[in-house]
Every structure is written in C-alpha cells, then in structure tokens.
Motif scaffolding. Structure first.
Motif, mmCIF file in Angstrom:
data_model
loop_
_atom_site.group_PDB
_atom_site.id
_atom_site.type_symbol
_atom_site.label_atom_id
_atom_site.label_comp_id
_atom_site.label_asym_id
_atom_site.label_seq_id
_atom_site.Cartn_x
_atom_site.Cartn_y
_atom_site.Cartn_z
ATOM 1 N N LEU A 183 19.909 -18.220 32.666
ATOM 2 C CA LEU A 183 18.762 -18.830 33.607
ATOM 3 C C LEU A 183 19.295 -20.453 33.683
ATOM 4 O O LEU A 183 18.986 -20.315 35.284
ATOM 5 N N TYR A 184 19.588 -21.037 32.662
ATOM 6 C CA TYR A 184 20.577 -22.207 33.067
ATOM 7 C C TYR A 184 21.489 -22.672 33.947
ATOM 8 O O TYR A 184 21.666 -23.828 34.935
ATOM 9 N N LEU A 185 21.928 -21.576 33.901
ATOM 10 C CA LEU A 185 23.425 -21.479 34.655
ATOM 11 C C LEU A 185 23.138 -21.190 36.550
ATOM 12 O O LEU A 185 23.426 -21.703 37.403
ATOM 13 N N ALA A 186 21.779 -20.273 36.417
ATOM 14 C CA ALA A 186 21.499 -19.740 37.532
ATOM 15 C C ALA A 186 20.657 -21.155 38.296
ATOM 16 O O ALA A 186 21.588 -21.341 38.978
ATOM 17 N N SER B 207 5.810 -22.095 41.812
ATOM 18 C CA SER B 207 5.735 -22.563 42.887
ATOM 19 C C SER B 207 4.939 -23.920 42.989
ATOM 20 O O SER B 207 5.442 -24.440 43.639
ATOM 21 N N LEU B 208 4.199 -23.901 42.730
ATOM 22 C CA LEU B 208 3.546 -25.481 42.270
ATOM 23 C C LEU B 208 3.905 -26.260 41.822
ATOM 24 O O LEU B 208 4.544 -27.808 42.449
ATOM 25 N N LEU B 209 5.088 -26.091 40.627
ATOM 26 C CA LEU B 209 5.150 -27.271 39.945
ATOM 27 C C LEU B 209 6.521 -27.669 40.702
ATOM 28 O O LEU B 209 7.517 -28.630 40.747
ATOM 29 N N ALA B 210 7.346 -26.802 41.460
ATOM 30 C CA ALA B 210 8.535 -26.927 41.959
ATOM 31 C C ALA B 210 8.164 -28.048 43.759
ATOM 32 O O ALA B 210 8.665 -28.875 44.030
ATOM 33 N N GLY B 211 7.127 -27.179 43.923
ATOM 34 C CA GLY B 211 6.228 -28.460 45.353
ATOM 35 C C GLY B 211 5.976 -29.131 45.110
ATOM 36 O O GLY B 211 6.626 -30.695 45.917
ATOM 37 N N ILE B 212 5.314 -29.421 43.128
ATOM 38 C CA ILE B 212 5.524 -31.605 43.133
ATOM 39 C C ILE B 212 6.332 -31.961 43.115
ATOM 40 O O ILE B 212 6.093 -32.969 43.133
ATOM 41 N N PHE B 213 7.376 -31.646 41.846
ATOM 42 C CA PHE B 213 8.442 -32.506 41.514
ATOM 43 C C PHE B 213 9.784 -31.901 42.119
ATOM 44 O O PHE B 213 10.686 -32.913 41.911
ATOM 45 N N ALA C 208 15.001 -26.304 34.329
ATOM 46 C CA ALA C 208 16.054 -27.020 34.433
ATOM 47 C C ALA C 208 16.897 -27.085 35.780
ATOM 48 O O ALA C 208 17.695 -27.975 35.536
ATOM 49 N N LYS C 209 15.960 -26.740 37.060
ATOM 50 C CA LYS C 209 16.714 -27.483 37.812
ATOM 51 C C LYS C 209 16.849 -28.455 38.313
ATOM 52 O O LYS C 209 17.585 -29.175 38.793
ATOM 53 N N SER D 84 16.881 -21.818 43.151
ATOM 54 C CA SER D 84 15.972 -22.774 43.436
ATOM 55 C C SER D 84 15.208 -22.214 42.021
ATOM 56 O O SER D 84 15.458 -21.398 41.814
ATOM 57 N N ALA D 85 14.321 -23.173 42.004
ATOM 58 C CA ALA D 85 13.195 -22.780 40.946
ATOM 59 C C ALA D 85 12.483 -21.446 40.786
ATOM 60 O O ALA D 85 12.214 -20.994 40.764
ATOM 61 N N ILE D 86 11.903 -21.605 42.301
ATOM 62 C CA ILE D 86 11.114 -20.685 43.127
ATOM 63 C C ILE D 86 11.756 -19.000 42.765
ATOM 64 O O ILE D 86 11.324 -17.636 42.357
ATOM 65 N N ASN D 87 13.060 -19.297 43.273
ATOM 66 C CA ASN D 87 13.583 -17.627 42.825
ATOM 67 C C ASN D 87 13.861 -17.659 41.796
ATOM 68 O O ASN D 87 13.774 -16.117 41.308
#
Length: 303
Positions: free
Chosen positions: A91-94, A267-273, A30-31, A99-102
C-alpha cells in the motif's frame, strides 16, 4: 453473538465509523509523506512502534502460549507475511505513483477479493448474485485503474501504483482465506502481538536493502515522527481493536458495510489535504465497486 447493552452497541458503531476513517487517513497521509519517508521505512517502523506499544500487554500471553506458537509457527509465518508483511508495504509503495483516492477505492474491494479467493482456493459456493457482485466490482477496479481510458489497459499503461494496490488487496485476501484454513488457536491479543512481531521480521531484510542501496532511509524529525505515530496507533492498533470489537458486537455482515465508508472518507481527506479531486472514472468505478460489494455481501448473508 453476546447480548449487547445500548452503551456497548453505541461504542461498537462509533468504533466501526472511526475504523474506515483511520484507514482512509492511512492512505491520504502515506501519499502526503511518501516523498519524505520511503515506503519500506513507513511499513517497518509503523509495526515496530505498534509492537513496542503492544508488547507490555501482549508479552505475558506470548510467554504462556509458547508451545502453541512453536506448533503453529509455519501458519503464523504465512499469515504474518500476507497481512503485516506484504499488505501495508505494498500500500505504501503504491502511494509513490497513484492517488490516495485510487488507493482507497481499490482497497475497498477487499471483501470481493476474499470472496473470489475463497471460491478459487477453498471451493466456497458462489451464488449467482454474489458472482454478479464480484464481476461488477472487478469492472469497477478496471475503470479506476484505466482512468476511463480502455487503451490504458490494452496498452499496459496503467499506473504502477494501481497495479500494486491490486496486489496488496490480493495479499489481504490470501491472508483472510489462510486464516480460515490455518487458524491459530491463540487469544486475540496474543495472536496480534505474534503476528506483528513476525511480520516486522519479514519486512526487516527488505527494509535493510532499501536503506542501504535504494532510499537511504529517512531523517527523524517532527514532521516525520508524527505520521509514523499515526500509522502505528490509528490504522494499526486502534483500527484492529475497533474492528474486532464491532464484529464481536454486531456481527461480520453488518460490520462489513462500514468498510464502504473508507473511499468516502479518503475522497474528503484527499480533497482537503492533498488537493485531489474526483474524476468521472472515480465516480463510475466507485459506483460499480459499491454495487458489487452490496450484492456480494447480501448474497453471503442468505447462505
């Protein structure tokens, strides 16, 4: 709880590991695509696609249970509004401003919000250990939202997306509490089909206003169609199915522990992508949320 074979237990645990992975992917994707697909379009078409997939299997049950659906339509409307209608839309509006982590860290506090609202609205007894867990998790959320700077909270300078995620978690908490108070006597597949159809109708006017006056919608291309299919199938249909199967096989208390994996995967996915990195506020806030969740879950198991 029915007896389970080793194979069915293995499938239940595998599904419970995949479920938070799919939820984490929901936040990260989504992010990643929120600049291409407006949040309301994301939410509306996610559920329309999911409904189209479910309808051949769920429609016969809906037709058989028409009388029950008519009798409980107000409860169905309320439940669908807070779950399908509000939760993912928020969630999508956020994702526009945080960030995806937040998103994943705040989303992981759903069990705490459910316990808090059950205490406030249903009068559920709260043991001291559970109250401590709720308090620690709330402090953890505040730490994440404030990004380690108290002036962010005192000066009302928090990221809008973080506050919207708190509203999203509150919405799911209300859904969970209402589900206990206003349970609808429908088979799971029938209830899910009606819930998604009703929620999509709730989203429809907001989606139309957004398309006509705000965002203009989105262009359907390969780069937008693939995320929409992911939203519908993985965090939508499969996550619901895997979660329900896991709870059925090993019980809600054990299944709830797997929710703690969501921010880890995110956290892992947001760091990678996405190139997002954990900061001190994420580590401190995440630790407080994790301890709070463990305390609250343990206290519920001894009730």
């Amino acid at each position: 709880m029915p007896s389970a074979t080793p194979k069915s237990l293995w499938l239940a645990y595998a599904g419970l590991v995949l479920t938070p992975l799919f939820w984490a992917g929901n936040a990260v994707l989504a992010k990643g695509v929120v600049d291409q697909i407006p949040p309301m379009s994301m939410s509306f078409w996610r559920w329309i696609i999911a409904l189209a997939i479910l309808l051949p299997f769920g429609l016969p049950g809906v037709l058989r249970q028409k009388a029950v659906i008519r009798q409980h339509w107000l409860s169905i409307l309320a439940l669908a509004t807070f779950s399908v209608g509000a939760f993912n839309s928020l969630l999508y509006l956020a994702a526009v401003t945080t960030s995806a982590i937040n998103i994943a860290l705040i989303n992981a506090t759903i069990p705490i919000m459910v316990a808090l609202l059950a205490w406030l609205l249903l009068g559920d007894r709260t043991r001291p250990l559970q109250a401590l867990g709720i308090g620690l998790a709330i402090v953890g959320i505040a730490t994440v939202v404030a990004r380690g700077d108290l002036s962010v909270l005192t000066g009302l300078q928090a990221q809008p997306g973080d506050l919207i995620m708190v509203l999203a978690v509150s919405s799911w908490g209300l859904f969970s509490v209402l589900l206990r108070r206003q349970a609808v006597p429908l088979p799971p597949l029938t209830f899910l089909t009606v819930q998604i159809a009703t929620g999509a109708l709730v989203i429809l006017p907001f989606y139309l206003v957004d398309v006509m006056f705000i965002s203009g919608g989105f262009e359907l291309t390969r780069t937008t169609a693939i995320p929409m299919m992911y939203f519908a199938i993985f965090p939508g249909i499969l996550a619901y199915a895997f979660w329900n199967h896991g709870v059925h096989r090993i019980g809600p208390s054990k299944a709830a522990i797997f929710m703690y994996l969501t921010p880890v995967f995110a956290s892992l996915l947001a760091g990678i992508f996405l190139g997002e990195r954990l900061g001190p506020s994420h580590l401190v806030g995440g630790a407080l949320i994790l301890v709070g969740l463990v305390l609250a879950t343990r206290s519920r198991k001894v009730n």
